[in-house]
Design an enzyme around this catalytic site. Structure first.
Site, PDB file in Angstrom:
ATOM      1  N   HIS A  37       0.880  -1.172   0.000  1.00 56.45           N
ATOM      2  CA  HIS A  37       0.000   0.000   0.000  1.00 56.45           C
ATOM      3  C   HIS A  37       0.916   1.220   0.000  1.00 56.45           C
ATOM      4  CE1 HIS A  37      -3.524   2.521   1.374  1.00 56.45           C
ATOM      5  NE2 HIS A  37      -2.497   3.300   1.618  1.00 56.45           N
ATOM      6  N   ARG A  75      -8.836  14.437   2.988  1.00 58.86           N
ATOM      7  CA  ARG A  75      -8.721  14.999   4.347  1.00 58.86           C
ATOM      8  C   ARG A  75      -7.280  14.871   4.813  1.00 58.86           C
ATOM      9  NH1 ARG A  75      -7.978   9.890   6.454  1.00 58.86           N
ATOM     10  NH2 ARG A  75      -9.275   8.354   5.434  1.00 58.86           N
TER      11      ARG A  75
HETATM   12  P1  ADP Z   1     -10.998   1.400   2.234  1.00 62.15           P
HETATM   13  O1  ADP Z   1     -11.365   2.760   1.740  1.00 62.15           O
HETATM   14  O2  ADP Z   1     -12.188   0.576   2.678  1.00 62.15           O
HETATM   15  O3  ADP Z   1      -9.887   1.408   3.224  1.00 62.15           O
HETATM   16  P2  ADP Z   1      -9.227   0.825  -0.007  1.00 62.15           P
HETATM   17  O4  ADP Z   1      -9.695   0.839  -1.414  1.00 62.15           O
HETATM   18  O5  ADP Z   1      -8.430   2.009   0.454  1.00 62.15           O
HETATM   19  O6  ADP Z   1     -10.491   0.590   0.951  1.00 62.15           O
HETATM   20  O7  ADP Z   1      -8.377  -0.477   0.255  1.00 62.15           O
HETATM   21  C1  ADP Z   1      -7.961  -0.858   1.548  1.00 62.15           C
HETATM   22  C2  ADP Z   1      -6.843  -1.895   1.462  1.00 62.15           C
HETATM   23  O8  ADP Z   1      -7.294  -3.045   0.740  1.00 62.15           O
HETATM   24  C3  ADP Z   1      -5.613  -1.409   0.703  1.00 62.15           C
HETATM   25  O9  ADP Z   1      -4.716  -0.748   1.540  1.00 62.15           O
HETATM   26  C4  ADP Z   1      -5.031  -2.709   0.173  1.00 62.15           C
HETATM   27  O10 ADP Z   1      -4.292  -3.330   1.202  1.00 62.15           O
HETATM   28  C5  ADP Z   1      -6.265  -3.557  -0.091  1.00 62.15           C
HETATM   29  N1  ADP Z   1      -6.692  -3.462  -1.514  1.00 62.15           N
HETATM   30  C6  ADP Z   1      -7.518  -2.550  -2.079  1.00 62.15           C
HETATM   31  N2  ADP Z   1      -7.694  -2.787  -3.399  1.00 62.15           N
HETATM   32  C7  ADP Z   1      -6.953  -3.880  -3.687  1.00 62.15           C
HETATM   33  C8  ADP Z   1      -6.715  -4.664  -4.874  1.00 62.15           C
HETATM   34  N3  ADP Z   1      -7.299  -4.376  -6.027  1.00 62.15           N
HETATM   35  N4  ADP Z   1      -5.900  -5.747  -4.775  1.00 62.15           N
HETATM   36  C9  ADP Z   1      -5.333  -6.080  -3.597  1.00 62.15           C
HETATM   37  N5  ADP Z   1      -5.512  -5.402  -2.461  1.00 62.15           N
HETATM   38  C10 ADP Z   1      -6.314  -4.317  -2.487  1.00 62.15           C
END
Ligand code: ADP
Length: 449
Positions: A208, A292
């Site tokens: 991430h 934010r």
């Molecule tokens: P939220 O807004 O619910 O936190 P995110 O879209 O930011 O959701 O994703 C949260 C976490 O999920 C990311 O930090 C990553 O670890 C995992 N993640 C999100 N999208 C993917 C993807 N396409 N493939 C693998 N992991 C993902």
């Protein structure tokens, strides 16, 4: 410049914002809930107004009470912090309608980015790489099957209005799809009142990586570099670093350019974060933009020397950015300390020393209630090198004393001794891979120093 600002938040972030405003010679009005009566933000603000009981809907999410308080006290602006109303487009609009500056981007930008599928579309139109996936929200399970066949399993079903990892389901094969689709939908409906979902290819154990951006109202946008926030428990971040160790210089440059492109595409004019997942080959894909200030903003402040909260307030007040780029120097790590129980703090020692910053609202005698986010402190360290920062973090966690409640402090301390963490190259599978080992070490009490 502003004369008086209302702070609509609690805990460490309320304190962080009040401190910045104080340094800017701006008066503060804090709104708080009944159980937060004896808290540091209440003591520190120029004025503090109790606006309701413990339930957030009646206090920290009570839009009318907050706006009425702002008007009554003559506040020109409201700072929402993170969580609560910080990404609520309706609230930002209400502020605007009442001639109050919402310290954040415009309500249109919040609404657009808050709908992850809409944000995804905008990014595709602007040549920002997104994870391969559905072009729109999925209207039926048949459409979900079709899309999954096209992009190939494994896939991830995500809520358009999602946040905090809710409404997200992994699907490894055709036989799992229908159930995952339906549960993601009902979870999204319950959590966000919106059951629309879309699909992305599941990137296996990605990192991430997120980019901090800062923009003003005159079209100036800068990127302040990347953070690695891959150490997550149930999609909740536990430890963050800037810069991201082990990402090549060429990719870092591309990431910064992409973040600026994304912010410009959104018409951005505040602090914000562009989030990506990155695979082992350094391919990266946009997943969402947070509109934010974020919990982990201090690590970027430490390596760039730019006070993000101060600049967030300045640009909201109409000031132009005074810099056209940010230089990243050294290394910073933030470790989140969470309370695992509630209770009164009976003894507290906050470490200090070279390269140490602790953001916390704790004091001896403070009562941690079970009503809000369990994060009670952020330990932030800075070092010339990553190794120096890691060693400093260990030293600080050894010095830190929080008595009266159970915390994750020991867990985080042992975490800093895990091989992948020391190497600095880790992905979102870190927690799952190391959790058992760390808990075992806590049990036998034979860890670390
Ligand atoms: P939220 O807004 O619910 O936190 P995110 O879209 O930011 O959701 O994703 C949260 C976490 O999920 C990311 O930090 C990553 O670890 C995992 N993640 C999100 N999208 C993917 C993807 N396409 N493939 C693998 N992991 C993902």
């Amino acid at each position: 410049m502003l004369k008086r600002v209302l702070v609509a938040n609690r805990g460490e972030i309320a304190l962080r914002i009040i401190r910045s405003l104080r340094e800017m010679d701006v008066e503060t009005v804090l709104v708080y809930s009944e159980p937060d009566k004896n808290s540091l933000p209440v003591i520190t603000a120029n004025y503090a107004v109790c606006i309701g009981p413990k339930e957030p809907v009646n206090s920290y999410l009570n839009e009318n009470a907050i706006i009425e308080t702002a008007i009554h006290y003559g506040c020109e602006a409201i700072h929402p912090g993170y969580g609560f109303l910080s990404e609520n487009a309706e609230f930002a609009k209400k502020c605007e309608e009442n001639n109050i500056i919402f310290i954040g981007p415009s309500h249109e930008v919040i609404a657009m980015m808050g709908n992850k599928q809409a944000a995804r579309k905008l990014m595709i139109e602007n040549n920002v790489p997104v994870v391969p996936g559905s072009e729109d929200v999925l209207e039926s399970v048949e459409e979900a099957y079709e899309c999954a066949e096209k992009i190939g399993y494994p896939v991830l079903i995500k809520a358009s209005s999602g946040g905090g990892g809710k409404g997200m389901r992994r699907v490894y094969g055709r036989d799992e799809l229908e159930k995952a689709y339906l549960t993601a939908k009902s979870e999204a409906k319950a959590a966000f009142g919106d059951d629309s979902v879309y699909m992305e290819k599941l990137i296996i154990n990605p990192r991430h990586i997120e980019l901090q951006v800062l923009a003003d109202h005159y079209g100036n946008v800068i990127s302040l570099g990347e953070r690695n926030c891959s150490i997550q428990k149930n999609n909740q971040k536990l430890l963050e670093e800037a810069p991201a160790f082990g990402v090549s210089e060429a990719t870092v440059k591309k990431l910064n350019d992409t973040a600026i492109l994304a912010a410009k595409a959104a018409g951005y004019n505040s602090v914000g974060t562009v989030e990506f997942v990155m695979d082992d080959d350094e391919n990266y894909y946009f997943i969402e933009m947070n509109t934010r200030i974020q919990v982990e903003h201090p690590v970027t402040e430490m390596v760039t020397g730019i006070d993000l909260v101060r600049w967030q307030i300045r640009v909201a007040a109409g000031m132009k950015l005074a810099m056209d780029k940010a230089e990243v120097k050294g290394h910073s790590i933030e470790c989140r300390i969470n309370a695992l129980t509630s209770g009164v703090i009976t003894n507290l020692h906050i470490p200090s020393g070279y390269g140490v910053r602790v953001e916390t609202h704790l004091f001896t005698g403070y009562e941690i209630t079970p009503f809000y986010d369990p994060m009670i402190a952020k330990v932030i360290v800075y070092g010339d090198t990553r190794l120096e920062a890691v060693r400093r973090l260990r030293r600080v966690l050894e010095e830190l004393v929080i008595e009266g409640v159970k915390t994750n402090e020991e867990f985080m301390h042992i975490l800093t001794y895990q091989k992948d963490f020391i190497r600095g190259y880790y992905d979102t599978s870190f927690y799952q891979k190391n959790e058992k080992n760390i808990n075992q070490l806590i049990k036998v009490g034979k860890h670390g120093a």
